[in-house]
Design an enzyme around this catalytic site. Sequence first.
Site, PDB file in Angstrom:
ATOM      1  CE  LYS A   1      -4.228  -0.420   4.693  1.00  0.00           C
ATOM      2  NZ  LYS A   1      -5.561   0.139   4.983  1.00  0.00           N
TER       3      LYS A   1
ATOM      4  CG  HIS B   1      -2.154  -0.809   1.081  1.00  0.00           C
ATOM      5  ND1 HIS B   1      -2.155  -2.178   1.293  1.00  0.00           N
ATOM      6  CD2 HIS B   1      -3.420  -0.484   0.727  1.00  0.00           C
ATOM      7  CE1 HIS B   1      -3.373  -2.646   1.073  1.00  0.00           C
ATOM      8  NE2 HIS B   1      -4.165  -1.640   0.731  1.00  0.00           N
TER       9      HIS B   1
HETATM   10  N1  LIG Z   1     -12.959  -0.992   1.873  1.00  0.00           N
HETATM   11  C1  LIG Z   1     -12.298  -0.413   0.862  1.00  0.00           C
HETATM   12  O1  LIG Z   1     -12.459  -0.795  -0.319  1.00  0.00           O
HETATM   13  C2  LIG Z   1     -11.370   0.717   1.149  1.00  0.00           C
HETATM   14  C3  LIG Z   1     -11.154   1.082   2.434  1.00  0.00           C
HETATM   15  N2  LIG Z   1     -10.326   2.109   2.738  1.00  0.00           N
HETATM   16  C4  LIG Z   1     -10.249   2.452   4.146  1.00  0.00           C
HETATM   17  O2  LIG Z   1     -10.939   3.670   4.340  1.00  0.00           O
HETATM   18  C5  LIG Z   1     -10.364   4.388   5.424  1.00  0.00           C
HETATM   19  C6  LIG Z   1      -9.984   5.785   4.933  1.00  0.00           C
HETATM   20  O3  LIG Z   1      -8.907   5.678   4.019  1.00  0.00           O
HETATM   21  P1  LIG Z   1      -8.293   6.965   3.291  1.00  0.00           P
HETATM   22  O4  LIG Z   1      -9.349   7.702   2.558  1.00  0.00           O
HETATM   23  O5  LIG Z   1      -7.098   6.490   2.576  1.00  0.00           O
HETATM   24  O6  LIG Z   1      -7.846   7.821   4.577  1.00  0.00           O
HETATM   25  P2  LIG Z   1      -7.731   9.417   4.670  1.00  0.00           P
HETATM   26  O7  LIG Z   1      -6.945   9.693   5.904  1.00  0.00           O
HETATM   27  O8  LIG Z   1      -7.286   9.979   3.369  1.00  0.00           O
HETATM   28  O9  LIG Z   1      -9.254   9.878   4.867  1.00  0.00           O
HETATM   29  C7  LIG Z   1      -9.982   9.724   6.036  1.00  0.00           C
HETATM   30  C8  LIG Z   1     -10.752  10.999   6.235  1.00  0.00           C
HETATM   31  O10 LIG Z   1     -11.666  10.817   7.302  1.00  0.00           O
HETATM   32  C9  LIG Z   1     -11.584  11.971   8.141  1.00  0.00           C
HETATM   33  N3  LIG Z   1     -12.072  11.618   9.466  1.00  0.00           N
HETATM   34  C10 LIG Z   1     -11.437  10.979  10.483  1.00  0.00           C
HETATM   35  N4  LIG Z   1     -12.270  10.854  11.520  1.00  0.00           N
HETATM   36  C11 LIG Z   1     -13.443  11.415  11.150  1.00  0.00           C
HETATM   37  C12 LIG Z   1     -14.688  11.581  11.796  1.00  0.00           C
HETATM   38  N5  LIG Z   1     -14.883  11.168  13.059  1.00  0.00           N
HETATM   39  N6  LIG Z   1     -15.684  12.184  11.124  1.00  0.00           N
HETATM   40  C13 LIG Z   1     -15.513  12.638   9.864  1.00  0.00           C
HETATM   41  N7  LIG Z   1     -14.342  12.504   9.189  1.00  0.00           N
HETATM   42  C14 LIG Z   1     -13.329  11.890   9.840  1.00  0.00           C
HETATM   43  C15 LIG Z   1     -10.127  12.344   8.097  1.00  0.00           C
HETATM   44  O11 LIG Z   1      -9.904  13.644   8.584  1.00  0.00           O
HETATM   45  P3  LIG Z   1      -8.427  14.055   9.118  1.00  0.00           P
HETATM   46  O12 LIG Z   1      -7.576  14.080   7.872  1.00  0.00           O
HETATM   47  O13 LIG Z   1      -8.643  15.371   9.758  1.00  0.00           O
HETATM   48  O14 LIG Z   1      -7.986  12.982  10.049  1.00  0.00           O
HETATM   49  C16 LIG Z   1      -9.855  12.194   6.614  1.00  0.00           C
HETATM   50  O15 LIG Z   1     -10.258  13.327   5.879  1.00  0.00           O
HETATM   51  C17 LIG Z   1      -9.179   3.540   5.889  1.00  0.00           C
HETATM   52  O16 LIG Z   1      -9.569   2.719   6.961  1.00  0.00           O
HETATM   53  C18 LIG Z   1      -8.853   2.701   4.675  1.00  0.00           C
HETATM   54  O17 LIG Z   1      -8.193   1.507   4.990  1.00  0.00           O
HETATM   55  C19 LIG Z   1      -9.659   2.806   1.776  1.00  0.00           C
HETATM   56  C20 LIG Z   1      -9.808   2.463   0.456  1.00  0.00           C
HETATM   57  C21 LIG Z   1     -10.665   1.368   0.038  1.00  0.00           C
HETATM   58  O1  LIG Z   2      -6.088   2.226   3.029  1.00  0.00           O
HETATM   59  C1  LIG Z   2      -6.276   1.893   1.847  1.00  0.00           C
HETATM   60  O2  LIG Z   2      -5.853   2.531   0.877  1.00  0.00           O
HETATM   61  C2  LIG Z   2      -7.061   0.672   1.598  1.00  0.00           C
HETATM   62  N1  LIG Z   2      -7.626   0.087   2.616  1.00  0.00           N
HETATM   63  C3  LIG Z   2      -8.383  -1.110   2.575  1.00  0.00           C
HETATM   64  C4  LIG Z   2      -7.672  -2.220   3.326  1.00  0.00           C
HETATM   65  O3  LIG Z   2      -7.061  -1.955   4.373  1.00  0.00           O
HETATM   66  O4  LIG Z   2      -7.752  -3.376   2.894  1.00  0.00           O
HETATM   67  C5  LIG Z   2      -8.797  -1.495   1.179  1.00  0.00           C
HETATM   68  C6  LIG Z   2      -7.746  -1.227   0.127  1.00  0.00           C
HETATM   69  O5  LIG Z   2      -6.714  -2.122   0.329  1.00  0.00           O
HETATM   70  C7  LIG Z   2      -7.253   0.213   0.217  1.00  0.00           C
END
Ligand SMILES: NC(=O)C1=CN([C@@H]2O[C@H](COP(=O)(O)OP(=O)(O)OC[C@H]3O[C@@H](n4cnc5c(N)ncnc54)[C@H](OP(=O)(O)O)[C@@H]3O)[C@@H](O)[C@H]2O)C=CC1
Ligand SMILES: O=C(O)C1=N[C@H](C(=O)O)C[C@H](O)C1
Length: 250
Positions: A139, A135
């Site tokens: 992350k 990744h």
């Molecule tokens: N299931 C899937 O297919 C996927 C899952 N993911 C997962 O999604 C999650 C987010 O990933 P990613 O977008 O890369 O992370 P980022 O850090 O880019 O985005 C997370 C966002 O959520 C905000 N945030 C945190 N806490 C809160 C809250 N209580 N209320 C509102 N907003 C909040 C953060 O703000 P701040 O920056 O201020 O902390 C940030 O803007 C991770 O757990 C990742 O593993 C990601 C991609 C695919």
């Molecule tokens: O954090 C990410 O980017 C992603 N998170 C998810 C995971 O932890 O499996 C899904 C994907 O891999 C992207």
Amino acid sequence: MSKLRVAVIGAKGRIGSEAVKAVEAADDMELVAELGRGDELETLADAGAQVAVELTHPDSVMGNLDFCVRHGIHAVVGTTGWTDERLARLRTSLEASPETGVLIAPNFSIGAVLTMRFAQLAAPYFESVEVVELHHPNKADAPSGTATRTAQLIAEARREAGSAPQPDATTTALDGARGADVDGVPVHSVRLRGLLAHQEVLLGGEGETLTVRHDSLHHSSFMPGILLGARRVVSTPGLTFGLEHFLDLG
Ligand SMILES: NC(=O)C1=CN([C@@H]2O[C@H](COP(=O)(O)OP(=O)(O)OC[C@H]3O[C@@H](n4cnc5c(N)ncnc54)[C@H](OP(=O)(O)O)[C@@H]3O)[C@@H](O)[C@H]2O)C=CC1
Ligand SMILES: O=C(O)C1=N[C@H](C(=O)O)C[C@H](O)C1
């Protein structure tokens, strides 16, 4: 026909910002709220959200879901960090709101879901199975939610098939050299600038290996799964774990 009223929590994040665009572009959906850190959850109820797409952080997701479930707002969750204890807490809160649906998907991309399925299918036929996830370095969690789920599915398939423990003669190793042990399956995490989300499942038997690899090259790979989840979760009460259940993969 009225449009599905969808909110995104974590709307400024890497995947959340892509989800905002995907919901806006969907003909059958209306984006009714975009929440970032510090925004009031009451906004969801005030905006009349039917579904909240939760894409934040493992430290935030439980509080957000608690609010959604208490207010009868269905949820599509991509945030990672799911343990048995967290799932049990969520199931308990859903009992008090039996018409509400929550989909938790370790990965929303079709290729990743199929990788998990292929790995599960192949695992009993090989002596050795290891998972390598790769990744971007921003992350927060390791191993990834996808790799953890993949390893659990592999372990389950091997248990059901009565597979022998994996061969491994290692007697001395630096901490971490053999990866994390997830249900008996070694999982290795790489964090590298330039990557997004990638996974290899390595399977080995006498004189042969099989590698199942998936690459998410852009966050758009997760969007069809998120939109499908939002459409299906409103008529699927209770907890659904894994997008495969909405893809009729079983
Ligand atoms: N299931 C899937 O297919 C996927 C899952 N993911 C997962 O999604 C999650 C987010 O990933 P990613 O977008 O890369 O992370 P980022 O850090 O880019 O985005 C997370 C966002 O959520 C905000 N945030 C945190 N806490 C809160 C809250 N209580 N209320 C509102 N907003 C909040 C953060 O703000 P701040 O920056 O201020 O902390 C940030 O803007 C991770 O757990 C990742 O593993 C990601 C991609 C695919
Ligand atoms: O954090 C990410 O980017 C992603 N998170 C998810 C995971 O932890 O499996 C899904 C994907 O891999 C992207």
